[in-house]
Design a protein around this motif. Structure first.
Motif, short mmCIF file in Angstrom:
data_model
loop_
_atom_site.label_atom_id
_atom_site.label_comp_id
_atom_site.label_asym_id
_atom_site.label_seq_id
_atom_site.Cartn_x
_atom_site.Cartn_y
_atom_site.Cartn_z
N SER A 55 0.82 -1.21 0.00
CA SER A 55 0.00 0.00 0.00
C SER A 55 0.86 1.26 0.00
N GLY A 56 2.11 1.13 0.43
CA GLY A 56 2.96 2.29 0.55
C GLY A 56 2.74 3.08 1.83
N ASP A 57 1.87 2.58 2.71
CA ASP A 57 1.57 3.28 3.96
C ASP A 57 2.52 2.90 5.08
N HIS A 58 3.33 1.87 4.88
CA HIS A 58 4.28 1.46 5.90
C HIS A 58 5.64 1.19 5.26
N LEU A 59 6.67 1.48 6.02
CA LEU A 59 8.05 1.27 5.57
C LEU A 59 8.81 0.57 6.69
N ALA A 60 9.57 -0.44 6.33
CA ALA A 60 10.36 -1.18 7.32
C ALA A 60 11.83 -1.11 6.96
N GLY A 66 20.32 -6.41 14.11
CA GLY A 66 19.21 -7.35 14.18
C GLY A 66 17.87 -6.70 14.50
N ARG A 67 17.80 -5.39 14.46
CA ARG A 67 16.54 -4.70 14.77
C ARG A 67 15.76 -4.39 13.51
N VAL A 68 14.44 -4.39 13.65
CA VAL A 68 13.53 -3.97 12.58
C VAL A 68 12.79 -2.74 13.07
N VAL A 69 12.83 -1.66 12.30
CA VAL A 69 12.16 -0.41 12.65
C VAL A 69 11.05 -0.16 11.64
N LEU A 70 9.86 0.14 12.14
CA LEU A 70 8.70 0.38 11.28
C LEU A 70 8.33 1.86 11.30
N PHE A 71 7.97 2.37 10.13
CA PHE A 71 7.48 3.73 9.98
C PHE A 71 6.10 3.67 9.33
N GLU A 72 5.24 4.62 9.69
CA GLU A 72 3.90 4.67 9.10
C GLU A 72 3.66 6.03 8.47
N ARG A 73 2.83 6.02 7.45
CA ARG A 73 2.53 7.25 6.73
C ARG A 73 1.59 8.12 7.56
N THR A 74 1.86 9.42 7.57
CA THR A 74 1.06 10.33 8.39
C THR A 74 0.26 11.32 7.57
N ASP A 75 0.69 11.65 6.35
CA ASP A 75 -0.03 12.64 5.56
C ASP A 75 -1.36 12.07 5.11
N SER A 76 -2.39 12.92 5.11
CA SER A 76 -3.75 12.47 4.77
C SER A 76 -3.98 12.57 3.28
N ARG A 77 -4.67 11.57 2.76
CA ARG A 77 -5.04 11.59 1.33
C ARG A 77 -6.56 11.73 1.17
N ASP A 78 -7.26 12.01 2.29
CA ASP A 78 -8.71 12.19 2.25
C ASP A 78 -9.00 13.68 2.28
N HIS A 79 -9.58 14.22 1.20
CA HIS A 79 -9.79 15.65 1.08
C HIS A 79 -11.22 16.06 1.43
N GLY A 80 -11.98 15.19 2.07
CA GLY A 80 -13.37 15.50 2.38
C GLY A 80 -13.49 16.40 3.58
N ASP A 86 -7.15 24.08 5.53
CA ASP A 86 -6.86 22.68 5.83
C ASP A 86 -6.71 21.89 4.54
N ALA A 87 -7.60 22.18 3.58
CA ALA A 87 -7.55 21.45 2.31
C ALA A 87 -6.25 21.73 1.57
N GLU A 88 -5.80 23.02 1.64
CA GLU A 88 -4.55 23.36 0.98
C GLU A 88 -3.37 22.65 1.64
N GLU A 89 -3.39 22.62 2.98
CA GLU A 89 -2.31 21.93 3.69
C GLU A 89 -2.31 20.45 3.38
N MET A 90 -3.53 19.87 3.32
CA MET A 90 -3.64 18.45 2.99
C MET A 90 -3.17 18.20 1.57
N ASP A 91 -3.50 19.15 0.67
CA ASP A 91 -3.09 18.98 -0.72
C ASP A 91 -1.57 19.04 -0.82
N TYR A 92 -0.95 19.92 -0.02
CA TYR A 92 0.51 20.01 -0.04
C TYR A 92 1.13 18.71 0.47
N SER A 93 0.57 18.20 1.58
CA SER A 93 1.15 16.98 2.16
C SER A 93 0.90 15.77 1.29
N ALA A 94 -0.22 15.79 0.52
CA ALA A 94 -0.55 14.63 -0.31
C ALA A 94 0.35 14.53 -1.53
#
Length: 508
Positions: A55-60, A66-80, A86-94
Motif C-alpha cells: 500500500s505504501g503506507d508502511h516502511l520497514a 538485528g533490529r527492525v524499525v517500522l514507519f507509518e505514513r502520516t499525511d492524509s489523502r482524504d480531502h473530504g 486545511d484542504a490546501e495543507e492536505m493537498d501540499y502533504s498529499a
C-alpha cells in the motif's frame, strides 16, 4: 500472462504517441537518524534492508544489530470536509508521502553454530511485507540462517475502574497494595476484608460493578513462526508469492519453498550444487517471485544470467523456462570480467513484464518475452573501470548494490559510492539520467548527461557514463560511503534510501 502483456503493450503504444515524460525534479522530504558532522557511526546501527509494503503506507528497515524499525505514513489523502486552509495543507502533504516512527523490535540475536564452529550474525539481510489481517501487520525478516514471521499489532491496555473498595482507604494503609491479576492483594489472604476493613455505619448503600476501561494502546511485535535449519549457506533473498500463502528463500546454491503456516518443512525447488564442489562455477545471488503468477519465479547468478522457472513443469526446477544473459563482447575478457558481471539484485516490474537487474557496472532492463538481450542498459560505474584493480584490493568490487523500479515502471534507480544514487527514465525516447546525493540537498550532485539513442529491439540502449574516477564535482570517489539499499514507493514518485545509519526520503 497474455492479459498483462496486452496491457503493457497498450501502455507502451500510448507512451510512444505522447512522447517521453518530462524529467523529474527530486526534492528532500525527510531524514531519520541523521548524524552530525564528525559523529561516529556504530556498526550495529547501519541499515541493511529497506522495504515498502504494497500500500505504501508502511516502511520497514532492518539494521546490522538485528533490529527492525517500522514507519507509518502520516499525511492524509482524504480531502473530504474541512476549511480551505486545511484542504490546501492536505493537498501540499498529499503531494509526497510523509512518515513517522511507529515502533521497533529486536528481530534476530547473534548465535553460534556449535557443529560448524560458525558465528551467525544478527544482521537483517532482507525484509518482506506479508498480507495484513484484522488490523495487524505481518512481515518476514531474515539473517544469514533464520527467517522469522512477525505480527505487529496495537494492543489496548485495560484497567479496572469504579471499584467499590479503594485499597488506599483501608485502615493503617498509606499506599495501595499490589494487586495480582485476579484482583486479590498479593500479600494478603482472600478473606482479608474481614480483618482490615470495617463497613461504614448503615453499610454500603449500593454496589457497583467494576468497569474495564481502555486508557491507551501500545504496539506489540510477536514472532509467529521461525523457519530455521534449511540453508547450509547464507540466505541472500526471501520473496513472497502472490498467493499470499507461500514464500521462497535462497542461498548460494539452493532455493527453498515454504508455506507461511508450516515452519518445520520446506521444499527444495532449485539446487545448483554439483556432485563435486570443485566443479562449481556459479552461485545464486538473488531470487524473486513473479508479482502476479504464483507459479513463476526468477533467480540470478554470479555469471550475470537470469533464469525464469515455472514450478508447474516439475517439482525440482533445475531446468529453466527462459535464460536471460548478455553475450560477452569478443576480446573484452579480463580477470575482472566474471566479478563485475555478477548480478547483485533483481526486481520484477509491478506488471511482471520486465526484470531489472543490477551488476557492479550497470543496470539492465529485461523483457521476459525477449531473451536475446536486455532492452535497455544504464551505465552506473563505467567510469570506475580503470580503477578495478584498486577496487579489488579494497574489496569494494564485491559490494552488492540493490535496484528498484517505480510503480508505473517508467523509471529505475540504484545506488553508488559517495552516498550517491542514480535515477534513469525507461520510457521510449527518454533521456532522463539524474545523479543525486543522499543529503538534505539531493540536487547538489546533479549532472548533465548526454542524450541516449532511441530505444529499439535490436540495439541496446546505453546511457549514464560519467567522468572517470571522480564524482560530479570533480572530487575523488569515497568508497567507504556507499548507498547499497533503496526502495521506491509502490504508487508515487518517492524514494527511500539508506546512507549508513540514516534513512533519507525524497519525492518528485
Amino acid at each position: 500472462m497474455n492479459g498483462g502483456d496486452d496491457a503493457a503493450a497498450a501502455s507502451s503504444a500510448a507512451a510512444a504517441t505522447s512522447g517521453p515524460p518530462p524529467s523529474l525534479e527530486w526534492r528532500f522530504s525527510q531524514v531519520f537518524g541523521e548524524r552530525t558532522a564528525g559523529e561516529e557511526v556504530h556498526e550495529v546501527d547501519i541499515i541493511s534492508a529497506i522495504e515498502f509494503d504494497k500500500s505504501g503506507d508502511h516502511l520497514a528497515t532492518g539494521d546490522r544489530g538485528g533490529r527492525v524499525v517500522l514507519f507509518e505514513r502520516t499525511d492524509s489523502r482524504d480531502h473530504g470536509g474541512g476549511s480551505r486552509r486545511d484542504a490546501e495543507e492536505m493537498d501540499y502533504s498529499a503531494r509526497h508521502p510523509e512518515f513517522r516512527y511507529k515502533t521497533e523490535f529486536q528481530s534476530h540475536e547473534p548465535e553460534f553454530d556449535y557443529l560448524k564452529s560458525l558465528e551467525i550474525e544478527e544482521k537483517i539481510n532482507k525484509i518482506r511485507w506479508c498480507q495484513p489481517a484484522n488490523g495487524a501487520l505481518f512481515l518476514l525478516s531474515t539473517n544469514d540462517k533464520t527467517i522469522k514471521y512477525w505480527k505487529v499489532q496495537e494492543k489496548k491496555i485495560k484497567k479496572i475502574s469504579e471499584m467499590n473498595i479503594d485499597p488506599s482507604t483501608e485502615r493503617g494503609s498509606s499506599s495501595p497494595l499490589p494487586i495480582i491479576t485476579n484482583g486479590v492483594h498479593a500479600n494478603k489472604p482472600q478473606d482479608y476484608l474481614s480483618e482490615g476493613f470495617s463497613f461504614p455505619p448503615g453499610g454500603i448503600p449500593s454496589l457497583r460493578l467494576p468497569v474495564v476501561t481502555s486508557l491507551e494502546t501500545s504496539l506489540a511485535a510477536r514472532c509467529r513462526r521461525v523457519y530455521a535449519h534449511a540453508h547450509d549457506y547464507h540466505i541472500n533473498s526471501i520473496s513472497n508469492s502472490s498467493d499470499g500463502e507461500t514464500f521462497i528463500s535462497a542461498d548460494d546454491l539452493r532455493v527453498n519453498l515454504w508455506n507461511l503456516e508450516v515452519s518445520n518443512q520446506s521444499f527444495n525447488i532449485v539446487d545448483v550444487k554439483p556432485t563435486n564442489m570443485e566443479d562449481l562455477t556459479e552461485v545464486i545471488t538473488s531470487a524473486q517471485f513473479h508479482p502476479i503468477h504464483c507459479n513463476m519465479l526468477a533467480y540470478s547468478s554470479s555469471k550475470g544470467s537470469i533464469r525464469l522457472i515455472d514450478m508447474r513443469q516439475s517439482a525440482l526446477c533445475d531446468s529453466h523456462t527462459k535464460l536471460f544473459e548478455e553475450p560477452e563482447a569478443p576480446g573484452s575478457r579480463s580477470f575482472f570480467t566474471e566479478i563485475i558481471a555478477s548480478i547483485s539484485d533483481i526486481k520484477f516490474s509491478k506488471n511482471g513484464r520486465y526484470i531489472l537487474s543490477r551488476d557492479y557496472m550497470t543496470l539492465k532492463l529485461w523483457d521476459i518475452n525477449m531473451d536475446s538481450g536486455p532492452v535497455a542498459s544504464y551505465q552506473v560505474h563505467e567510469h570506475l573501470r580503470p580503477r578495478l584493480c584498486d577496487l579489488y584490493e579494497n574489496d569494494s568490487i564485491f559490494d552488492k548494490f540493490e535496484c528498484c523500479l517505480s510503480g508505473d515502471g517508467s523509471r529505475v534507480a540504484t545506488g553508488s559510492y559517495s552516498n550517491l544514487f542514480r535515477v534513469f527514465g525507461t520510457s521510449q525516447g527518454s533521456t532522463e539520467a539524474a545523479t543525486l546525493e543522499a543529503s538534505k540537498n539531493p540536487m547538489r550532485r546533479q549532472i548533465q548527461t548526454p542524450a541516449r539513442s532511441s530505444r529499439s529491439m535490436t540495439s541496446v540502449v546505453r546511457r549514464g557514463s560519467e567522468s572517470p574516477g571522480s564524482d560530479a564535482n570533480g572530487n575523488a570517489h569515497d568508497f567507504t560511503t556507499k548507498l547499497l539499499h533503496m526502495a521506491w514507493h509502490p504508487t508515487e514518485n518517492s524514494i527511500a534510501c539508506a546512507a549508513a545509519n540514516s534513512l533519507y526520503m525524497y519525492y518528485a
